[in-house]
Design a protein around this motif. Structure first.
Motif, PDB file in Angstrom:
ATOM      1  N   LYS A 153       0.699  -1.022   0.092  1.00  0.00           N
ATOM      2  CA  LYS A 153       0.040   0.002  -0.141  1.00  0.00           C
ATOM      3  C   LYS A 153       0.951   1.319   0.195  1.00  0.00           C
ATOM      4  O   LYS A 153       0.372   2.380  -0.391  1.00  0.00           O
ATOM      5  N   ASP A 169      -7.000   3.834   4.388  1.00  0.00           N
ATOM      6  CA  ASP A 169      -6.577   2.962   4.464  1.00  0.00           C
ATOM      7  C   ASP A 169      -7.497   1.702   5.125  1.00  0.00           C
ATOM      8  O   ASP A 169      -7.659   1.378   5.860  1.00  0.00           O
ATOM      9  N   GLU A 209      -8.667  -7.134 -18.141  1.00  0.00           N
ATOM     10  CA  GLU A 209      -9.362  -6.915 -17.107  1.00  0.00           C
ATOM     11  C   GLU A 209     -10.073  -6.111 -18.399  1.00  0.00           C
ATOM     12  O   GLU A 209     -11.723  -6.247 -18.067  1.00  0.00           O
ATOM     13  N   GLY A 230      -8.040  -5.342 -10.473  1.00  0.00           N
ATOM     14  CA  GLY A 230      -7.030  -5.417 -11.068  1.00  0.00           C
ATOM     15  C   GLY A 230      -6.481  -5.850 -10.090  1.00  0.00           C
ATOM     16  O   GLY A 230      -4.967  -5.893  -9.772  1.00  0.00           O
TER      17      GLY A 230
HETATM   18  C1  LIG Z   1      -2.871  -2.408  -8.222  1.00  0.00           C
HETATM   19  S1  LIG Z   1      -3.645  -0.594  -7.678  1.00  0.00           S
HETATM   20  C2  LIG Z   1      -4.929  -0.761  -8.848  1.00  0.00           C
HETATM   21  C3  LIG Z   1      -6.020   0.393  -9.167  1.00  0.00           C
HETATM   22  C4  LIG Z   1      -6.934   0.297 -10.046  1.00  0.00           C
HETATM   23  N1  LIG Z   1      -8.172  -0.035  -9.063  1.00  0.00           N
HETATM   24  C5  LIG Z   1      -6.749  -0.620 -11.105  1.00  0.00           C
HETATM   25  O1  LIG Z   1      -7.591  -1.357 -10.813  1.00  0.00           O
HETATM   26  O2  LIG Z   1      -6.374   0.106 -11.695  1.00  0.00           O
HETATM   27  C6  LIG Z   1      -4.158  -0.251  -6.605  1.00  0.00           C
HETATM   28  C7  LIG Z   1      -5.211   0.325  -5.546  1.00  0.00           C
HETATM   29  O3  LIG Z   1      -5.094   0.518  -4.374  1.00  0.00           O
HETATM   30  C8  LIG Z   1      -5.042   1.792  -3.464  1.00  0.00           C
HETATM   31  N2  LIG Z   1      -4.716   0.653  -2.522  1.00  0.00           N
HETATM   32  C9  LIG Z   1      -3.590  -0.118  -1.971  1.00  0.00           C
HETATM   33  N3  LIG Z   1      -3.555   0.010  -0.681  1.00  0.00           N
HETATM   34  C10 LIG Z   1      -4.458   0.239  -0.120  1.00  0.00           C
HETATM   35  C11 LIG Z   1      -5.224   0.095   1.571  1.00  0.00           C
HETATM   36  N4  LIG Z   1      -4.860  -0.289   1.723  1.00  0.00           N
HETATM   37  N5  LIG Z   1      -6.153   1.332   1.491  1.00  0.00           N
HETATM   38  C12 LIG Z   1      -6.493   2.337   0.630  1.00  0.00           C
HETATM   39  N6  LIG Z   1      -6.407   1.855  -0.838  1.00  0.00           N
HETATM   40  C13 LIG Z   1      -5.428   0.838  -1.339  1.00  0.00           C
HETATM   41  C14 LIG Z   1      -3.436   2.285  -4.486  1.00  0.00           C
HETATM   42  O4  LIG Z   1      -3.439   3.482  -3.533  1.00  0.00           O
HETATM   43  C15 LIG Z   1      -4.119   1.940  -5.789  1.00  0.00           C
HETATM   44  O5  LIG Z   1      -4.845   2.835  -5.823  1.00  0.00           O
END
Ligand SMILES: C[S@@+](CC[C@H](N)C(=O)[O-])C[C@H]1O[C@@H](n2cnc3c(N)ncnc32)[C@H](O)[C@@H]1O
Length: 330
Positions: free
Chosen positions: A47, A149, A73, A171
């Motif tokens: 994260k 978070d 996807e 994702g």
């Molecule tokens: C792999 S990216 C995917 C972004 C988008 N959903 C996609 O599928 O293209 C992961 C996303 O989750 C968010 N993220 C990761 N861990 C998180 C957490 N513990 N709480 C909130 N957001 C989180 C990141 O900031 C990022 O935008």
């Protein structure tokens, strides 16, 4: 139409003011980061890959030819839009976990027409910009971005209706958890979605190791920049003095666990300091920064059913590289 101020609230509970909530979150992050860095085998949660620059780097790497998950996807959703939307049903409160630029959810909007859209992301500034750009395109839709978070708690504010909650988790981010952690996380989603809720997951499937290796170690070096940027984010949150030039990106496939791993490897022996502590990293010692577990359709369906979801419906691409799965609360 301007974003409704009451909907545009960044706090964990909607009851506290943003400043103390942000301060608490920062203290918790610093404690979590320090504990991970001081472990025998140093680790930092993925994260922390996502500050504003990290989110932009992720957006860019999704365009790489090697990074198949996003386009695969997207193609599955485009080819199966009608049946996916039918499975989700009308009047959904679409809660997008790790929404990033909100693009994946937006593709559903014209057909799905959710009652409310709740994008959640730890990368607050990036989410704020994405939501601000989205609202004028959908003036009738209530958009409630939450910069939080979700790995600690999933206490949704009162502005998120309790009915028809659909957790959208694309994702393959579910793969960042170990299977045991993923099972616990899905149980939390089951508790939070209520009896009429559901989940829609994007899940990366087991495939040839060379395809995976290329996706996590691209020729242009974007994944390397994305991984190294974590050190800048850690410096900001922890007050540490990592020098990015001392580290290099490493992607490894753990065949036994069917998991792609990202690490940061010290180029030389370095001492990293932060308030109250320091650590010596020997040359070639690593910090583990991401796991990305790969699944099969039966293994993800089993995990969902153990967590209290049923009636799983799955859509695949022609190569069986990726799955989109919808499951309802049992
Ligand atoms: C792999 S990216 C995917 C972004 C988008 N959903 C996609 O599928 O293209 C992961 C996303 O989750 C968010 N993220 C990761 N861990 C998180 C957490 N513990 N709480 C909130 N957001 C989180 C990141 O900031 C990022 O935008």
């Amino acid at each position: 139409m301007p974003i409704q101020p009451e909907a545009y609230t960044y706090s964990n509970t909607d009851q506290t003011s943003p400043e103390p909530a942000a301060g608490n979150a920062q203290n918790r992050s610093a404690a979590e980061l320090a504990a991970g860095l001081l472990d025998d085998k140093a680790h930092v949660s993925p994260k922390y890959l996502y500050d504003t620059l990290g989110s932009k780097l992720f957006e860019a790497l999704c365009l790489l030819p090697e990074y198949y998950p996003t386009r695969t996807e997207d193609a599955i959703v485009a080819a199966n839009m009608a049946s996916i939307v039918r499975a989700i049903g009308p009047e959904a409160t679409l809660i997008d976990l790790g929404a990033g630029n909100c693009a994946k959810a937006e593709r559903l909007f014209p057909t799905l027409r959710p009652r409310q859209y709740v994008p959640i992301d730890i990368s607050r500034e990036f989410l704020e910009q994405a939501a601000a750009q989205l609202q004028p395109r959908y003036p009738q839709m209530r958009i409630t971005p939450l910069g939080l978070d979700f790995s600690h708690e999933l206490a949704l504010p009162d502005s998120v209706p309790a009915e028809r909650r659909v957790f959208f988790y694309p994702g393959s981010s579910i793969g960042n958890f170990s299977p045991d952690q993923a099972s616990a996380f899905l149980r939390r989603l089951r508790d939070a979605c209520g009896a009429d809720g559901a989940v829609v997951l994007g899940v990366d499937l087991i495939k040839d190791a060379a395809v995976l290796q290329a996706a996590y170690d691209d020729a242009l070096g974007l994944t390397s920049a994305f991984n190294l940027n974590l050190l800048r984010n850690v410096n900001r949150l922890l007050g540490s003095d990592f020098n990015v030039a001392d580290w290099m990106h490493e992607a490894r496939f753990n065949e036994r666990a069917q998991c792609m791993e990202m690490h940061l490897k010290a180029r030389r022996s370095v001492i990293v300091r932060w308030p109250g502590a320091q650590r010596l990293f020997e040359r070639h010692e690593c910090i583990h920064t991401e796991n990305s577990y790969k699944y099969t359709v039966p293994s993800i369906t089993r995990l969902l059913s153990q967590a209290g979801f049923a009636h799983a419906q799955t859509w695949l691409d022609g190569r069986n590289w990726f799955a989109v799965v919808h499951a309802r609360a049992a």
